[in-house]
Write a protein that holds these residues in place. Structure first.
Motif, PDB file in Angstrom:
ATOM      1  N   PHE A 196       1.006  -4.484  -2.476  1.00 29.50           N
ATOM      2  CA  PHE A 196      -0.073  -3.494  -2.375  1.00 29.50           C
ATOM      3  C   PHE A 196      -0.270  -3.032  -0.938  1.00 29.50           C
ATOM      4  O   PHE A 196      -0.749  -1.933  -0.702  1.00 29.50           O
ATOM      5  CB  PHE A 196      -1.388  -4.084  -2.900  1.00 29.50           C
ATOM      6  N   ILE A 197       0.043  -3.907   0.025  1.00 29.90           N
ATOM      7  CA  ILE A 197      -0.130  -3.520   1.425  1.00 29.90           C
ATOM      8  C   ILE A 197       1.036  -2.683   1.897  1.00 29.90           C
ATOM      9  O   ILE A 197       0.878  -1.663   2.540  1.00 29.90           O
ATOM     10  CB  ILE A 197      -0.203  -4.761   2.328  1.00 29.90           C
ATOM     11  N   VAL A 251       3.645  -0.963   0.474  1.00 24.96           N
ATOM     12  CA  VAL A 251       4.082   0.326  -0.029  1.00 24.96           C
ATOM     13  C   VAL A 251       2.880   1.236  -0.210  1.00 24.96           C
ATOM     14  O   VAL A 251       1.879   0.845  -0.787  1.00 24.96           O
ATOM     15  CB  VAL A 251       4.818   0.164  -1.384  1.00 24.96           C
ATOM     16  N   ASN A 252       2.980   2.437   0.298  1.00 28.52           N
ATOM     17  CA  ASN A 252       1.910   3.402   0.069  1.00 28.52           C
ATOM     18  C   ASN A 252       2.153   4.069  -1.278  1.00 28.52           C
ATOM     19  O   ASN A 252       3.127   4.773  -1.448  1.00 28.52           O
ATOM     20  CB  ASN A 252       1.917   4.467   1.159  1.00 28.52           C
TER      21      ASN A 252
END
Lengths: 224, 233
Positions: free
Chosen positions: A219-220, A222-223
């Motif tokens: 979750f952090i 990959v945008n």
């Protein structure tokens, strides 16, 4: 490509980067040496013999702050473009696991060097030596693996270096308290049977943090 | 849904919360309490101090649930809920510390006894959530802020539980009541009548916290919508 292969390749990359610019590793070792000497000048020189409690606390405080410094560079110094490029090649789980393993190994080396310096300067009052070494290994691994994920979180915010300590230290305190108690038991020469519950808890907490890191890191990174 | 059902759904729990808090806080001051040589009348603080911790834990768990919800379905609303419940949870924690300091000043002779594992645990737990707000302040982009802070919320929660509920048990000593620093309330310790007032107070205070949070979230939503409208114009 399988996960363990990716982890292995990333570990290799980390090690190569570290080896090519040795100044960071050397800087860390000097940091530890300075911290040990400051402890000696501040406390050891004044007192004839420092009590095992203070010896223990100082040692672990040195390890804790060395670990903040060692781990913080793992995500903060990475360029944005590079990380985006990396996520197209490997899975995010491989990235975080390789960083955790690498930082754990790095912290083990630093802890060992710190222990050698520390025992040269301030003596080594440990009675149950094997339990102390086991605590040191588990503690260094646990602290560095928590800080790895915190570094990944802090890297996304402004003034990350301050934030790293602010976010990480409260999270690591339960582990830190367990480690302090385990190493105090080892210093007092208590047998393994006394501290087996704490060892189990340290390992369990560490497993929880590693599992959470693996789940949350995508979750952090990959945008989406 | 007709108007009557909607009215009941929207207002019944608010009325319940109001009544519970008013009843518990007035009855708590008026009702006779068992005569205990050590605690005397300070035992009345049971109605004000302990419900804060129950409220705090529930609010922070709700915050965690919304953080997980945000990660699976990233909407601005989930983020408002997650951060809003965390804010109220921290306020409750600070209120719990303050009420506890009053109690400690009379029962132990000192408002702050640093050796007590629960006080250490909860003060670090509060720092943990204050760091969460510092993290939120440090990220400018709203979506990124919501996502990163949700990740931190989930990652920090095991530490919080360990600090509040596990460490005091392992420490084996505490000035707080309960067997060997056990943070749970032992129902046998409390008088039957006191227990009823205590439960009413807990329900009231927790619901009040939810109410405060929902109001706060409504303000945030309105501001959010206004900002979006301005962007559209």
């Amino acid at each position: 490509m399988q996960l363990y292969k990716q982890i292995f390749i990333l570990l290799n990359k980390e090690w190569l980067l570290e080896w090519r610019q040795r100044n960071t590793l050397n800087g860390l070792l000097l940091y530890v040496a300075c911290a040990v000497f400051i402890c000696y000048l501040g406390i050891g020189m004044k007192l004839e013999k420092i009590s095992p409690g203070i010896w223990n606390a100082l040692f672990w405080i040195i390890i804790l702050f060395a670990s903040v410094n060692a781990v913080s560079k793992s995500f903060l110094l990475e360029r944005k473009g590079l990380s985006i490029y990396m996520y197209t090649l490997v899975r995010p789980q491989a990235v975080i696991l390789s960083k955790i393993i690498y930082n754990a190994l790095l912290m083990l080396i630093i802890a060992l060097v710190a222990l050698i310096f520390y025992s040269l300067v301030l003596g080594i009052p440990v009675q149950n030596k094997s339990a102390f070494i086991l605590t040191m290994v588990l503690g260094a691994v646990a602290i560095s693996s928590v800080f790895t994920m915190i570094a990944a979180i802090a890297a996304k915010a402004e003034n990350s270096f301050t934030l790293m300590a602010v976010l990480g230290i409260p999270v690591v305190i339960p582990l830190f308290l367990l480690v302090l108690r385990l190493s105090k038991n080892a210093i007092d020469g208590l047998s393994y049977s006394v501290s087996v519950q704490d060892f189990a808890m340290l390992i369990a907490l560490n497993a929880i943090y590693v599992a959470l890191s693996v789940i949350l890191f995508p979750f952090i990174g990959v945008n989406h | 849904m007709n108007a009557k059902d909607k009215f009941i759904q929207n207002y019944s729990w608010k009325i319940l919360s109001f009544l519970c808090v008013v009843i518990a806080y007035t009855v708590g001051l008026v009702m006779k309490v068992p005569n205990d040589a050590k605690l005397n009348e300070t035992i009345r603080n049971l109605y004000y101090h302990v419900p804060m911790w129950f409220g705090m834990t529930i609010l922070l768990i709700v915050s965690l649930v919304y953080a997980i919800k945000y990660l699976s379905k990233p909407t601005a609303e989930n983020d408002f809920y997650s951060s809003g419940f965390a804010t109220t949870g921290v306020v409750y924690g600070i209120l719990g510390i303050i009420t506890g300091m009053f109690w400690g000043a009379y029962a132990w002779g000192t408002p702050w006894e640093m050796k007590d594992p629960k006080m250490i645990g909860v003060s670090i737990g509060m720092i943990l959530y204050l760091a969460y707000f510092v993290l939120r302040g440090g990220i400018a982009d709203t979506q990124q802020r919501a996502r990163i802070s949700a990740v931190y919320n989930v990652f920090a929660f095991p530490s919080f539980i360990a600090l509040i509920y596990i460490m005091p048990r392992l420490a084996g000593f505490s000035l707080h009541p309960g067997k060997e620093g056990n943070p749970g309330l032992n129902p046998k310790d409390a008088d039957a009548q006191m227990r009823i007032v205590f439960y009413i107070s807990t329900v009231g205070v927790t619901l009040l916290g939810v109410w405060i949070t929902l109001l706060q979230i409504r303000i945030k939503k309105i501001l959010f919508n206004l900002e979006n409208q301005q962007h559209n114009i």
